[in-house]
Design an enzyme around this catalytic site. Structure first.
Site, PDB file in Angstrom:
ATOM      1  N   ASN A  85      -3.664   6.287  11.133  1.00 57.93           N
ATOM      2  CA  ASN A  85      -4.603   5.832  10.504  1.00 57.93           C
ATOM      3  C   ASN A  85      -4.681   5.980   8.928  1.00 57.93           C
ATOM      4  OD1 ASN A  85      -5.663   5.783  13.611  1.00 57.93           O
ATOM      5  ND2 ASN A  85      -6.961   4.082  12.593  1.00 57.93           N
ATOM      6  N   ASP A 137       9.938  -6.756  -2.754  1.00 59.17           N
ATOM      7  CA  ASP A 137       8.628  -7.314  -2.073  1.00 59.17           C
ATOM      8  C   ASP A 137       8.955  -8.890  -1.981  1.00 59.17           C
ATOM      9  OD1 ASP A 137       5.866  -7.740  -1.320  1.00 59.17           O
ATOM     10  OD2 ASP A 137       5.933  -5.333  -1.345  1.00 59.17           O
ATOM     11  N   ALA A 181       7.054  -5.423   5.820  1.00 60.61           N
ATOM     12  CA  ALA A 181       6.494  -5.672   7.364  1.00 60.61           C
ATOM     13  C   ALA A 181       5.218  -6.457   7.002  1.00 60.61           C
ATOM     14  CB  ALA A 181       6.398  -4.467   7.869  1.00 60.61           C
ATOM     15  N   PHE A 190     -19.063   1.159  15.363  1.00 64.63           N
ATOM     16  CA  PHE A 190     -19.340   0.633  16.446  1.00 64.63           C
ATOM     17  C   PHE A 190     -20.211   1.852  17.271  1.00 64.63           C
ATOM     18  CE2 PHE A 190     -15.303  -1.875  16.644  1.00 64.63           C
ATOM     19  CZ  PHE A 190     -15.967  -2.882  16.160  1.00 64.63           C
ATOM     20  N   LYS A 230      -5.419  -5.145   0.661  1.00 59.69           N
ATOM     21  CA  LYS A 230      -4.982  -5.430   1.981  1.00 59.69           C
ATOM     22  C   LYS A 230      -6.121  -6.147   2.758  1.00 59.69           C
ATOM     23  CE  LYS A 230      -2.968  -2.803   4.770  1.00 59.69           C
ATOM     24  NZ  LYS A 230      -2.647  -1.517   5.807  1.00 59.69           N
ATOM     25  N   LYS A 256       7.299  -3.229  16.339  1.00 62.40           N
ATOM     26  CA  LYS A 256       7.575  -1.889  15.989  1.00 62.40           C
ATOM     27  C   LYS A 256       8.419  -1.221  16.768  1.00 62.40           C
ATOM     28  CE  LYS A 256       6.272  -2.050  11.656  1.00 62.40           C
ATOM     29  NZ  LYS A 256       7.309  -1.867  10.608  1.00 62.40           N
ATOM     30  N   PHE A 297       0.759  -1.215  -0.009  1.00 60.21           N
ATOM     31  CA  PHE A 297       0.171   0.208   0.078  1.00 60.21           C
ATOM     32  C   PHE A 297       0.951   1.331  -0.143  1.00 60.21           C
ATOM     33  CE2 PHE A 297      -2.637   2.526   3.277  1.00 60.21           C
ATOM     34  CZ  PHE A 297      -2.988   3.544   2.295  1.00 60.21           C
ATOM     35  N   ILE A 298       1.482   1.439   0.925  1.00 57.75           N
ATOM     36  CA  ILE A 298       2.396   2.766   1.122  1.00 57.75           C
ATOM     37  C   ILE A 298       3.477   2.801   0.272  1.00 57.75           C
ATOM     38  CG2 ILE A 298       3.574   4.271   2.568  1.00 57.75           C
ATOM     39  CD1 ILE A 298       1.576   3.255   4.859  1.00 57.75           C
ATOM     40  N   TYR A 311       2.174  -7.064  16.707  1.00 57.81           N
ATOM     41  CA  TYR A 311       2.670  -5.996  15.593  1.00 57.81           C
ATOM     42  C   TYR A 311       3.055  -4.898  16.334  1.00 57.81           C
ATOM     43  CZ  TYR A 311       2.157  -2.390  12.376  1.00 57.81           C
ATOM     44  OH  TYR A 311       2.323  -1.296  11.516  1.00 57.81           O
TER      45      TYR A 311
END
Length: 309
Positions: A168, A34, A75, A200, A177, A142, A14-15, A138
């Site tokens: 986010n 990758d 990652a 929620f 993803k 980090k 993604f990034i 996770y």
């Protein structure tokens, strides 16, 4: 701008793919690494003109070469992964390998992806100086990445290693993803199908939503302007709630769908994330360009095929 040569790990993700394509558009030479097993997808690199290594950095490294800098995005980012050994190998040992690769090839600048998950349910606004308290492996991985970078820099004074704690993030390139795609994207898909967006009760939880184009900017600011090893927040510095996201999506889609409020099944849930962005601005000059409204307007236009990314 002088043409430079960069290595982007996790460059099909993604990034990473957004960073790689932005650098290439600026005229730089870019090589991507990758493993195409975790978050990467070849479609994120359609149109990319550089070289691509399909390797796992925990097991293998690219051929020795010189780069002006490395953007390390590779990652496991799935916070639901419970295999602690795999998480630590792919997120920490692979990072250690890339730092050694940089040192061996006299690459003096590494910008890597850290995470706001290091803060856990910490005090808000979240500052880089506050204690870390990860709630999952996770986030823990980090925290250790940040420790590894700090120690490595102490042993290699000629290297500058800058970690960016992403909050986010949402935007183009996250389509592959799956369940880990942003809530913005998931809510868009629900509403596009005419479904009431499920959030929620009662949509008042707040997040520092940051557009991927601003995250790319944060990476470039760190690479171009960062003068010392450090860990910095990468966000907007403004928390917004999920009701705001639904309102923005309704506006861009021309809908009027009311949220479907559901019970939160998670015993641990952050009610608010918000970054203190003062240190990032001081150290790299980074400031975000996109408000939530502007980001969702741009993103929906791309999703709807009304503009190119």
């Amino acid at each position: 701008m002088d043409k430079k040569k960069y290595l982007v790990t996790g460059g099909a993700g993604f990034i990473g793919s957004n960073i790689a394509k932005t650098l290439e558009a600026q005229g730089h030479e870019v090589t991507v690494v990758d493993d195409f097993k975790h978050n990467g997808h070849f479609k994120n690199l359609i149109g990319f003109k550089g070289d691509v290594y399909g390797i796992n950095l925990f097991e293998e490294l690219p051929e020795p070469d010189y780069y002006d800098g490395i953007f390390h995005e590779a990652a496991i980012t799935d916070t639901t992964v419970m295999d602690q050994q795999d998480m630590m190998q792919q997120n920490v040992e692979a990072f250690r390998n890339i730092l050694n690769y940089a040192a061996d090839n006299e690459i003096r600048k590494v910008v890597y992806a850290s995470s706001a998950a290091t803060y856990g349910n910490g005090a808000v606004p979240m500052k880089e100086s506050q204690p870390t308290h990860p709630e999952n492996v996770y986030g823990f991985s980090k925290v250790i990445d940040d420790n590894v970078a700090r120690k490595f820099s102490q042993d290699h004074h000629d290297m500058k290693i800058i970690g960016l704690r992403y909050f986010n993030v949402f935007g183009p390139g996250e389509y592959y993803k799956g369940k880990m795609a942003s809530m913005v994207y998931q809510l868009y898909n629900q509403m596009k199908q005419g479904q009431r967006p499920r959030i929620f009760k009662h949509g008042e939880q707040m997040r520092d939503f940051v557009y991927v184009k601003d995250i790319v900017k944060a990476n470039l600011c760190a690479m171009n302007n960062g003068k010392e090893t450090c860990v910095l927040n990468a966000a907007t510095g403004i928390a917004r709630n999920y009701n705001d996201v639904v309102k923005c999506l309704n506006k861009e889609l021309g809908t009027n769908l009311e949220p479907d409020y559901i019970d939160n099944p998670y015993p641990f849930f952050q009610n608010k994330t918000e970054a203190d962005m003062s240190l990032a601005k001081e150290k790299t000059g980074y400031t975000p360009d996109y408000t939530l409204e502007a980001a969702i307007e741009d993103y929906v236009a791309i999703l709807e095929g009304k503009k190119e990314n």
